[in-house]
Enzyme design. Structure first.
Site, PDB file in Angstrom:
ATOM      1  N   HIS A 122       0.873  -1.179   0.000  1.00  0.00           N
ATOM      2  CA  HIS A 122       0.000   0.000   0.000  1.00  0.00           C
ATOM      3  C   HIS A 122       0.913   1.233   0.000  1.00  0.00           C
ATOM      4  O   HIS A 122       2.033   1.179   0.524  1.00  0.00           O
ATOM      5  CB  HIS A 122      -0.829  -0.052   1.293  1.00  0.00           C
ATOM      6  CG  HIS A 122      -1.904   0.960   1.408  1.00  0.00           C
ATOM      7  ND1 HIS A 122      -1.668   2.258   1.786  1.00  0.00           N
ATOM      8  CD2 HIS A 122      -3.249   0.867   1.226  1.00  0.00           C
ATOM      9  CE1 HIS A 122      -2.820   2.924   1.833  1.00  0.00           C
ATOM     10  NE2 HIS A 122      -3.795   2.095   1.491  1.00  0.00           N
ATOM     11  N   ASP A 199       2.946  -4.544   8.019  1.00  0.00           N
ATOM     12  CA  ASP A 199       1.723  -3.775   7.832  1.00  0.00           C
ATOM     13  C   ASP A 199       0.547  -4.746   7.990  1.00  0.00           C
ATOM     14  O   ASP A 199       0.249  -5.526   7.086  1.00  0.00           O
ATOM     15  CB  ASP A 199       1.754  -3.127   6.443  1.00  0.00           C
ATOM     16  CG  ASP A 199       0.413  -2.501   6.054  1.00  0.00           C
ATOM     17  OD1 ASP A 199      -0.567  -2.641   6.810  1.00  0.00           O
ATOM     18  OD2 ASP A 199       0.357  -1.878   4.974  1.00  0.00           O
ATOM     19  N   GLN A 202      -4.701  -5.223   6.919  1.00  0.00           N
ATOM     20  CA  GLN A 202      -5.708  -6.143   6.380  1.00  0.00           C
ATOM     21  C   GLN A 202      -5.684  -7.504   7.059  1.00  0.00           C
ATOM     22  O   GLN A 202      -6.570  -8.324   6.811  1.00  0.00           O
ATOM     23  CB  GLN A 202      -5.485  -6.346   4.872  1.00  0.00           C
ATOM     24  CG  GLN A 202      -5.650  -5.100   4.044  1.00  0.00           C
ATOM     25  CD  GLN A 202      -7.087  -4.587   4.024  1.00  0.00           C
ATOM     26  OE1 GLN A 202      -8.037  -5.323   4.286  1.00  0.00           O
ATOM     27  NE2 GLN A 202      -7.249  -3.302   3.737  1.00  0.00           N
ATOM     28  N   LYS A 225     -10.526  -0.942  10.462  1.00  0.00           N
ATOM     29  CA  LYS A 225     -10.670  -2.116   9.591  1.00  0.00           C
ATOM     30  C   LYS A 225     -11.040  -3.345  10.417  1.00  0.00           C
ATOM     31  O   LYS A 225     -11.264  -4.417   9.879  1.00  0.00           O
ATOM     32  CB  LYS A 225      -9.369  -2.362   8.838  1.00  0.00           C
ATOM     33  CG  LYS A 225      -9.026  -1.191   7.925  1.00  0.00           C
ATOM     34  CD  LYS A 225      -8.135  -1.566   6.816  1.00  0.00           C
ATOM     35  CE  LYS A 225      -7.478  -0.369   6.197  1.00  0.00           C
ATOM     36  NZ  LYS A 225      -8.172   0.122   5.002  1.00  0.00           N
ATOM     37  N   CYS A 363      -4.738   2.394  -3.707  1.00  0.00           N
ATOM     38  CA  CYS A 363      -3.489   2.899  -3.098  1.00  0.00           C
ATOM     39  C   CYS A 363      -2.329   1.928  -3.321  1.00  0.00           C
ATOM     40  O   CYS A 363      -1.469   1.774  -2.449  1.00  0.00           O
ATOM     41  CB  CYS A 363      -3.654   3.184  -1.607  1.00  0.00           C
ATOM     42  SG  CYS A 363      -4.772   4.519  -1.239  1.00  0.00           S
TER      43      CYS A 363
HETATM   44  N1  PMP Z   1      -1.895  -0.826   4.523  1.00  0.00           N
HETATM   45  C1  PMP Z   1      -2.877  -1.536   3.963  1.00  0.00           C
HETATM   46  C2  PMP Z   1      -2.576  -2.908   3.460  1.00  0.00           C
HETATM   47  C3  PMP Z   1      -4.161  -1.009   3.874  1.00  0.00           C
HETATM   48  O1  PMP Z   1      -5.136  -1.710   3.315  1.00  0.00           O
HETATM   49  C4  PMP Z   1      -4.407   0.295   4.370  1.00  0.00           C
HETATM   50  C5  PMP Z   1      -5.771   0.921   4.256  1.00  0.00           C
HETATM   51  N2  PMP Z   1      -6.358   0.797   3.000  1.00  0.00           N
HETATM   52  C6  PMP Z   1      -3.346   0.995   4.950  1.00  0.00           C
HETATM   53  C7  PMP Z   1      -2.110   0.408   5.008  1.00  0.00           C
HETATM   54  C8  PMP Z   1      -3.537   2.350   5.520  1.00  0.00           C
HETATM   55  O2  PMP Z   1      -4.393   2.304   6.596  1.00  0.00           O
HETATM   56  P1  PMP Z   1      -5.001   3.637   7.218  1.00  0.00           P
HETATM   57  O3  PMP Z   1      -5.548   4.425   6.065  1.00  0.00           O
HETATM   58  O4  PMP Z   1      -6.059   3.160   8.148  1.00  0.00           O
HETATM   59  O5  PMP Z   1      -3.891   4.348   7.901  1.00  0.00           O
END
Ligand code: PMP
Length: 404
Positions: A122, A199, A202, A225, A363
């Site tokens: 991401h 990270d 998910q 999430k 993203c």
């Molecule tokens: N890493 C991953 C794999 C994600 O799916 C997301 C959210 N789409 C993020 C990081 C970022 O998370 P947040 O926007 O809650 O900070």
């Protein structure tokens, strides 16, 4: 486990019509919906105990501090961290990753050193490392993936060396659903003296996380999430690393003593929690984690695997539809493209029928480039989704494709 219809009753938002059709919410990888206990907790907090934490001697301040710290203890248990000193509140995964890149990166990465990430990251796990590497004249290396969307472990083994200081990878890909072999990655990184950042944005809603068993140095996730509120997240870090790291932000809460000549910093975890934290959402995060623990991550994962298999099979029957992300080990995310039809058009037409999916690059622009596409349609499932919803989604999708 409660049956799914009973679980659905816990989620007020699900029981409404969108564009005149019953809502089907398949955008859980972006954010999950909140059970009543989380919503009620926010109400209870602001109607009964709102006060700033840690510094008051009055009753409300004691209550809010207790509730705030109770969540921290539950998160410790949820991740199996050794102590609450290792559990830091942040805004979410993005802030957690930036904190590590900035603070640990400051002390550990120097000119010519290397940081390794993967193709399926991401943007939140790319850009902080790019900023660090730019600042330190370090080199960012990227683990490639195969056409199924799996990390090429042997390529990782070729990239890593004594020059590698940090390996930061996603546990579960938000775009592909791939579940990465993070324990193996962590073991390999440690053999070369590199530290690891996972990270977990998910992974946390579906996968049992034991940071001690994984031996992860840092693990990040977002409350929203995992059925919790937005604006609250966690950074787990090993105590011995957090102790060495400089503060990420300066301000109230994170200090012991301030003079104009010198400031001493607070103990862990407060050293990394400058300013008034997001107390109300932290308190409600406890209810979200309780919700997950009560159903059980294994039960959640099993239900979602059934949905994933059901949806995958149905989607595979649609001509000209290609699933992006076919890893052997996957969480409940299905991304796909349809020849000749733009993802955005599919998303808009599904929405016109009450079905919420995500479209675009999620993203993960470098990942899209790897597959030579601009975006996908992504359906992602949670504990409250059903096969009946998938049936309606697939039949609408077929109709849309025919019309287009
Ligand atoms: N890493 C991953 C794999 C994600 O799916 C997301 C959210 N789409 C993020 C990081 C970022 O998370 P947040 O926007 O809650 O900070």
């Amino acid at each position: 486990m409660k049956n799914i219809q009973d679980i659905r009753q816990d989620f007020p938002i699900l029981h409404q019509e969108i564009q005149g059709k019953p809502l089907i919410y398949f955008d859980n990888a972006a954010t999950s919906q909140k059970p009543r206990s989380v919503i009620d907790s926010l109400n209870t907090y602001y109607t009964g105990m709102n006060a700033n934490v840690h510094r008051g001697i009055h009753t409300l301040a004691e209550r809010s501090t207790q509730a705030f710290e109770d969540t921290r203890e539950l998160v410790r248990h949820f991740l199996n961290a050794q102590s609450i000193e290792e559990v830091i509140y942040t805004k979410g995964t993005t802030e957690s990753l930036n904190l590590v890149a900035s603070s640990y990166g400051q002390i550990a990465v120097n000119e010519g050193d290397e940081v390794i990430i993967s193709t399926m990251e991401h943007h939140s796990n790319i850009v902080p490392w790019q900023l660090l590497c730019e600042r330190k004249k370090a080199i960012l290396k990227v683990i490639p993936i195969n056409d199924k969307g799996e990390l090429l472990f042997e390529e990782f083994e070729k990239l890593i060396s004594e020059r590698t200081k940090i390996v930061s990878v996603v546990h579960v890909s938000n775009t592909l659903g791939t579940i990465n072999p993070v324990k193996k990655i962590i073991d390999t990184a440690h053999q070369f003296g590199a530290i690891t950042v996972i990270d977990g944005a998910q992974a946390t809603p579906h996968v049992e996380i034991d940071v001690q068993d994984l031996n992860a140095d840092f693990y990040a996730f977002s409350g929203h999430k995992v059925y919790g509120p937005t604006g609250i997240g966690i950074l787990y870090g090993k105590k011995k690393l957090l102790e060495q790291m400089p503060p990420y932000m300066g301000g109230g809460e994170m200090i012991k003593e301030v003079t104009f000549e010198k400031t001493t910093y607070n103990d862990l975890p407060y050293k990394f929690e400058a300013g008034t934290p997001n107390i109300g959402d932290a308190v409600a995060l406890k209810n979200a984690i309780e919700f997950v623990l009560e159903i059980g991550r294994e039960n959640i994962a099993n239900h979602e695997q059934e949905l994933l298999e059901y949806a995958t099979q149905k989607l595979q029957e649609i001509p000209n539809l290609r699933i992006i992300g076919e890893a052997n080990h996957k969480a409940s995310v299905v991304s796909f493209v349809v020849d000749g039809v733009h993802s955005m058009d599919i998303g808009m037409m599904l929405d016109a029928n009450g079905i919420a999916v995500r479209t675009g690059n999620h993203c993960t622009m470098p990942l899209m480039a790897r597959f030579g596409i601009e975006g996908t349609v992504r359906a992602s499932f949670a504990i409250y989704n059903t096969t009946e919803e998938i049936d309606r989604f697939v039949s609408e999708l077929q109709r849309i494709i025919q019309v287009m």
